[in-house]
Design a protein around this motif. Structure first.
Motif, PDB file in Angstrom:
ATOM      1  N   LEU A 190       2.450  30.692 -24.910  1.00  0.00           N
ATOM      2  CA  LEU A 190       3.053  29.332 -24.981  1.00  0.00           C
ATOM      3  C   LEU A 190       4.222  29.276 -25.959  1.00  0.00           C
ATOM      4  O   LEU A 190       4.916  28.260 -26.028  1.00  0.00           O
ATOM      5  N   ASP A 191       4.421  30.357 -26.712  1.00  0.00           N
ATOM      6  CA  ASP A 191       5.515  30.373 -27.682  1.00  0.00           C
ATOM      7  C   ASP A 191       6.848  30.182 -26.949  1.00  0.00           C
ATOM      8  O   ASP A 191       7.182  30.950 -26.035  1.00  0.00           O
ATOM      9  N   GLY A 192       7.581  29.163 -27.316  1.00  0.00           N
ATOM     10  CA  GLY A 192       8.852  28.841 -26.672  1.00  0.00           C
ATOM     11  C   GLY A 192       8.716  28.007 -25.428  1.00  0.00           C
ATOM     12  O   GLY A 192       9.725  27.732 -24.745  1.00  0.00           O
ATOM     13  N   HIS A 193       7.509  27.568 -25.123  1.00  0.00           N
ATOM     14  CA  HIS A 193       7.299  26.749 -23.930  1.00  0.00           C
ATOM     15  C   HIS A 193       8.004  25.403 -24.106  1.00  0.00           C
ATOM     16  O   HIS A 193       7.970  24.790 -25.183  1.00  0.00           O
ATOM     17  N   PRO A 194       8.688  24.879 -23.097  1.00  0.00           N
ATOM     18  CA  PRO A 194       9.402  23.590 -23.208  1.00  0.00           C
ATOM     19  C   PRO A 194       8.500  22.439 -23.656  1.00  0.00           C
ATOM     20  O   PRO A 194       8.932  21.561 -24.404  1.00  0.00           O
ATOM     21  N   MET A 195       7.269  22.449 -23.227  1.00  0.00           N
ATOM     22  CA  MET A 195       6.367  21.354 -23.603  1.00  0.00           C
ATOM     23  C   MET A 195       6.038  21.427 -25.093  1.00  0.00           C
ATOM     24  O   MET A 195       5.936  20.389 -25.762  1.00  0.00           O
ATOM     25  N   LEU A 196       5.903  22.648 -25.614  1.00  0.00           N
ATOM     26  CA  LEU A 196       5.649  22.800 -27.048  1.00  0.00           C
ATOM     27  C   LEU A 196       6.868  22.359 -27.846  1.00  0.00           C
ATOM     28  O   LEU A 196       6.736  21.697 -28.877  1.00  0.00           O
ATOM     29  N   ARG A 197       8.046  22.739 -27.353  1.00  0.00           N
ATOM     30  CA  ARG A 197       9.280  22.344 -28.033  1.00  0.00           C
ATOM     31  C   ARG A 197       9.446  20.820 -28.020  1.00  0.00           C
ATOM     32  O   ARG A 197       9.842  20.199 -29.017  1.00  0.00           O
ATOM     33  N   ALA A 198       9.122  20.191 -26.903  1.00  0.00           N
ATOM     34  CA  ALA A 198       9.220  18.732 -26.807  1.00  0.00           C
ATOM     35  C   ALA A 198       8.247  18.052 -27.759  1.00  0.00           C
ATOM     36  O   ALA A 198       8.558  17.029 -28.386  1.00  0.00           O
ATOM     37  N   ALA A 199       7.065  18.626 -27.899  1.00  0.00           N
ATOM     38  CA  ALA A 199       6.074  18.055 -28.818  1.00  0.00           C
ATOM     39  C   ALA A 199       6.562  18.147 -30.265  1.00  0.00           C
ATOM     40  O   ALA A 199       6.389  17.214 -31.058  1.00  0.00           O
ATOM     41  N   MET A 200       7.157  19.287 -30.630  1.00  0.00           N
ATOM     42  CA  MET A 200       7.674  19.456 -31.979  1.00  0.00           C
ATOM     43  C   MET A 200       8.822  18.487 -32.268  1.00  0.00           C
ATOM     44  O   MET A 200       8.927  17.913 -33.354  1.00  0.00           O
ATOM     45  N   GLU A 201       9.686  18.297 -31.266  1.00  0.00           N
ATOM     46  CA  GLU A 201      10.808  17.357 -31.435  1.00  0.00           C
ATOM     47  C   GLU A 201      10.299  15.921 -31.586  1.00  0.00           C
ATOM     48  O   GLU A 201      10.813  15.142 -32.404  1.00  0.00           O
TER      49      GLU A 201
END
Length: 273
Positions: A190-201
């Motif tokens: 999941l590292d770099g997954h768009p959903m993870l990035r969106a959650a962090m943002e």
């Protein structure tokens, strides 16, 4: 010769006695006239003093009454303003005018006296005028605080949107992680997954908006607290003034009743005779 001298001396004595009698009589008549004139003058003066006393008593009564009318008007205005919870300045301006009338009539009382009534009237007028000043100051402080708060509003809508976005992306991330685990897949995928990035943002946006809201809230709380502190101080002044007026009103009423219970008479000059 001797016989001639004796009658002459006797004649001279008689003449002198006659002249002396005339002088004494004239003196007595003049003294009587002066006493009569003094008595008339004294009577006129006494009558004038009595009339002046009646006039002064009437003037005092009228002025005391008009002073209390202005005082009662102040009470009616304050009670009406409190009942109506008025937000405009009409009631305050009416109160200021009524307080000014109190002060003007207190100055007239200072001319008419007596000192006991004057002191009580001046105390009533001064505390009422001070209340008007405190009320004006309270309005200024309140308006300044409201303007300051309005100038830095709390971004509640932005915080609400950031919070909803953060919760939504977190929920998506939880579902994604759960799905990977159920499939036995490595979560490192999941590292770099768009959903993870969106959650962090969304988490960062939530942190920023929450920080802005806390800063605005803290600044507004400080302003409101300062305004409240001033308001409490003003309330103390108003309370002290109200208590002072209650005492001054009793003193005024008592002193006015005493002053009007008798006809004032000015001191007359001592009788020179």
């Amino acid at each position: 010769m001797k016989d001639f001298v004796i009658p002459l001396v006797i004649a001279l004595i008689g003449l002198a006695a006659t002249g002396l009698g005339a002088v004494v009589g004239a003196r007595a008549a003049k003294f009587g006239a002066e006493k009569s004139a003094e008595a008339v003058r004294r009577q006129v003066q006494d009558q004038g003093a009595v009339e002046h006393g009646h006039w002064l008593r009437q003037q005092r009564f009228s002025t005391y009454e008009s002073f209390l009318e202005a005082w009662d008007e102040c009470l009616r205005i304050t009670q009406a303003s409190a009942a109506d919870d008025a937000q405009d300045s009409t009631g305050l301006e009416d109160l200021r005018l009524a307080a000014d009338r109190m002060a003007e009539r207190a100055r007239r009382i200072a001319i008419l006296g007596p000192p006991e009534v004057t002191r009580a009237a001046e105390s009533l007028a001064e505390t009422m005028q001070e209340d008007v000043k405190v009320a004006v100051q309270f309005i200024e402080v309140t308006q300044a605080a409201i303007a300051a708060v309005d100038g830095q509003p709390i971004p509640t809508e932005a915080v609400s949107e950031a919070t909803d976005a953060y919760r939504h992306h977190c929920q998506q991330l939880v579902e994604l992680v759960t799905d990977h685990r159920s499939q036995g897949r490595d979560l490192r995928e999941l590292d770099g997954h768009p959903m993870l990035r969106a959650a962090m943002e969304s988490m960062e946006q939530y942190r920023l908006r929450s920080g802005e809201a806390r800063e605005a809230l803290s600044a507004n709380v400080e302003r409101i607290s300062a305004a409240a502190s001033e308001a409490f101080s003003m309330a103390d002044v108003l309370t002290r003034n109200r208590e002072a007026r209650e005492l001054s009103r009793e003193e005024f009423t008592s002193a006015a009743r005493e002053a009007l219970s008798k006809t004032p008479t000015p001191e007359l000059p001592a009788d020179p005779g």
